[in-house]
Design a protein around this motif. Structure first.
Motif, short mmCIF file in Angstrom:
data_model
loop_
_atom_site.label_atom_id
_atom_site.label_comp_id
_atom_site.label_asym_id
_atom_site.label_seq_id
_atom_site.Cartn_x
_atom_site.Cartn_y
_atom_site.Cartn_z
N ALA A 62 -16.46 -38.06 12.82
CA ALA A 62 -17.56 -39.02 12.77
C ALA A 62 -18.78 -38.41 12.08
CB ALA A 62 -17.92 -39.47 14.18
N CYS A 63 -19.06 -37.13 12.36
CA CYS A 63 -20.18 -36.46 11.70
C CYS A 63 -19.97 -36.39 10.20
CB CYS A 63 -20.37 -35.06 12.28
SG CYS A 63 -20.94 -35.02 14.00
N LEU A 64 -18.75 -36.07 9.77
CA LEU A 64 -18.44 -36.04 8.35
C LEU A 64 -18.66 -37.41 7.72
CD1 LEU A 64 -15.16 -33.92 8.32
CD2 LEU A 64 -17.28 -33.32 7.13
N SER A 65 -18.18 -38.43 8.38
CA SER A 65 -18.24 -39.78 7.82
C SER A 65 -19.67 -40.28 7.65
CB SER A 65 -17.45 -40.74 8.70
OG SER A 65 -17.54 -42.07 8.23
N ARG B 210 -25.38 -29.46 10.49
CA ARG B 210 -24.45 -28.42 10.02
C ARG B 210 -23.40 -29.02 9.10
NH1 ARG B 210 -22.31 -25.99 7.39
NH2 ARG B 210 -20.93 -24.17 7.60
N VAL B 211 -22.83 -30.14 9.47
CA VAL B 211 -21.83 -30.78 8.63
C VAL B 211 -22.45 -31.25 7.32
CG1 VAL B 211 -20.37 -32.83 8.46
CG2 VAL B 211 -20.27 -31.40 10.51
N ALA B 212 -23.65 -31.80 7.39
CA ALA B 212 -24.32 -32.27 6.18
C ALA B 212 -24.60 -31.14 5.20
CB ALA B 212 -25.62 -32.98 6.55
N ARG B 213 -24.81 -29.93 5.71
CA ARG B 213 -25.08 -28.77 4.84
C ARG B 213 -23.86 -28.41 4.01
NH1 ARG B 213 -26.74 -25.40 8.59
NH2 ARG B 213 -25.14 -23.79 8.49
N GLY B 214 -22.68 -28.77 4.47
CA GLY B 214 -21.46 -28.59 3.68
C GLY B 214 -20.86 -27.22 3.80
N GLY B 215 -19.91 -26.96 2.91
CA GLY B 215 -19.19 -25.70 2.93
C GLY B 215 -18.13 -25.69 4.01
#
Length: 342
Positions: free
Chosen positions: A238-241, A175-180
């Motif tokens: 951490a997921c964002l990073s 989900r985080v990798a998908r952005g927005g």
């Protein structure tokens, strides 16, 4: 050490096998063959739910220092395997669950907290609704065969890391990798408690091996990261990073999320709003496990290694068929985001 793993080809079982192999141990697995066994292990075939499912184990030569069982369904399978191994294995390590504690429990209680009833002779598979009583029945089955002096009961809560087949951390990473704009369930400083599967495996083998050597104690241990390890904000950071995402975290109080019908824990994985259930899941005293050598890695390592595993799969991540899918509907997430940003 000679190790027998009942299962050994999915998530926790795989982590146990890989850790043991890295130690140079002699490892045997017993399973149905639905998934390939890791290279370097001896393989016994058997379906524990079918008549004669333990015949290969009964006919195998030799003994084992430690037997590890991760069974989650009808306790009779643990009962039969433990009874067969009582004179052939030094210690029996059963991966149970903190779900064996009676709800709502006592926040901050240790392993002496009130427990559910369970039946080691129960032949019924209660599915997800019966998970807690089946795990307790499995504990009682192990204790019946080996006694507390030779039984290690590991009671983890949330288990994360590479190989996760329920999809909680993988969902957040994708989900985080998908952005927005990403709905971030608050409070941001709310702690979440979990254990990396590799830390669980290492602790399990260390503690069982100490028991075999006469330097450790059996019985139950809550095996979760200590208080202060990570918050929801730390987890999502951490997921964002690790994904390199430029997603925007939009924090929301629990009320708009709950009002939209989102189920805590599954709709937004790993999240529980403050309250009775939160205290039950996260109010854990892990003093005993820490005293027995439990070590936990930073959440950044768990997130990075899980993301690397996901990217290397070349296909969808494995999923347990007995667990519901996790994650919020994108349309519901968008509606909540509009409301809280409003």
């Amino acid at each position: 050490m000679r190790l027998l793993v009942l299962g050994g080809t999915e998530f926790v079982g795989t982590a146990v096998v890989e850790d043991a192999l890295a130690r140079g141990w002699d490892v045997t697995v017993l399973n149905r063959g639905s998934h390939p066994a890791p290279p370097g292990v001896g393989v016994l075939r058997g379906d524990r739910t079918a008549p004669g499912g333990l015949d290969a184990l009964a006919g195998a030569a030799g003994d084992w220092d430690i037997a590890v069982d991760t069974w989650s369904w009808a306790p009779v399978a643990v009962r039969d395997a433990a009874a067969l191994l009582a004179d052939r294995a030094g210690w029996f390590a059963y991966v149970s669950s903190r779900s064996v504690y009676a709800y709502p429990g006592v926040p901050g209680a240790a392993e002496d907290g009130p427990l559910l009833d369970g039946d080691p002779d129960d032949t019924e598979d209660g599915g997800l609704a019966g998970y807690n009583r089946m795990k307790r029945g499995g504990e009682l089955a192990a204790l019946r065969a080996f006694g507390e002096g030779r039984t290690l009961l590991a009671r983890p809560g949330l288990i994360l890391g590479p190989g996760e087949n329920i999809g909680r951390l993988p969902w957040w990473l994708h989900r985080v990798a998908r952005g927005g704009r990403v709905l971030a369930p608050g409070p941001a400083d709310l702690e979440t408690r979990f254990i990396d599967v590799r830390d669980l495996a290492a602790w399990l083998l260390d503690t069982a091996a100490a028991g075999v050597a006469g330097a450790g104690a059996g019985g139950a241990y809550d095996v979760v990261c200590p208080p202060g390890h990570v918050t929801m904000a730390g987890l999502l950071a951490a997921c964002l990073s690790v994904t390199g995402s430029e997603a925007e975290l939009v924090w929301s109080d629990p009320e708009p999320i709950l009002a939209a019908g989102v189920r805590p824990w599954t709709g937004l994985p790993m999240w529980l709003p403050p309250g009775e259930m939160y205290d039950y899941v996260n109010g854990i005293d892990v003093t005993r496990a820490l005293g027995a050598g439990l070590r936990v890695r930073p959440v950044a390592d768990t997130a990075a290694d899980t993301w690397a595993w996901l990217r290397g799969l070349g296909g969808p991540a494995p999923r347990r068929p007995d667990r519901p899918p996790v994650g919020i509907d994108p349309a519901v997430e968008a509606a909540i985001l509009d409301r809280v940003s409003g």
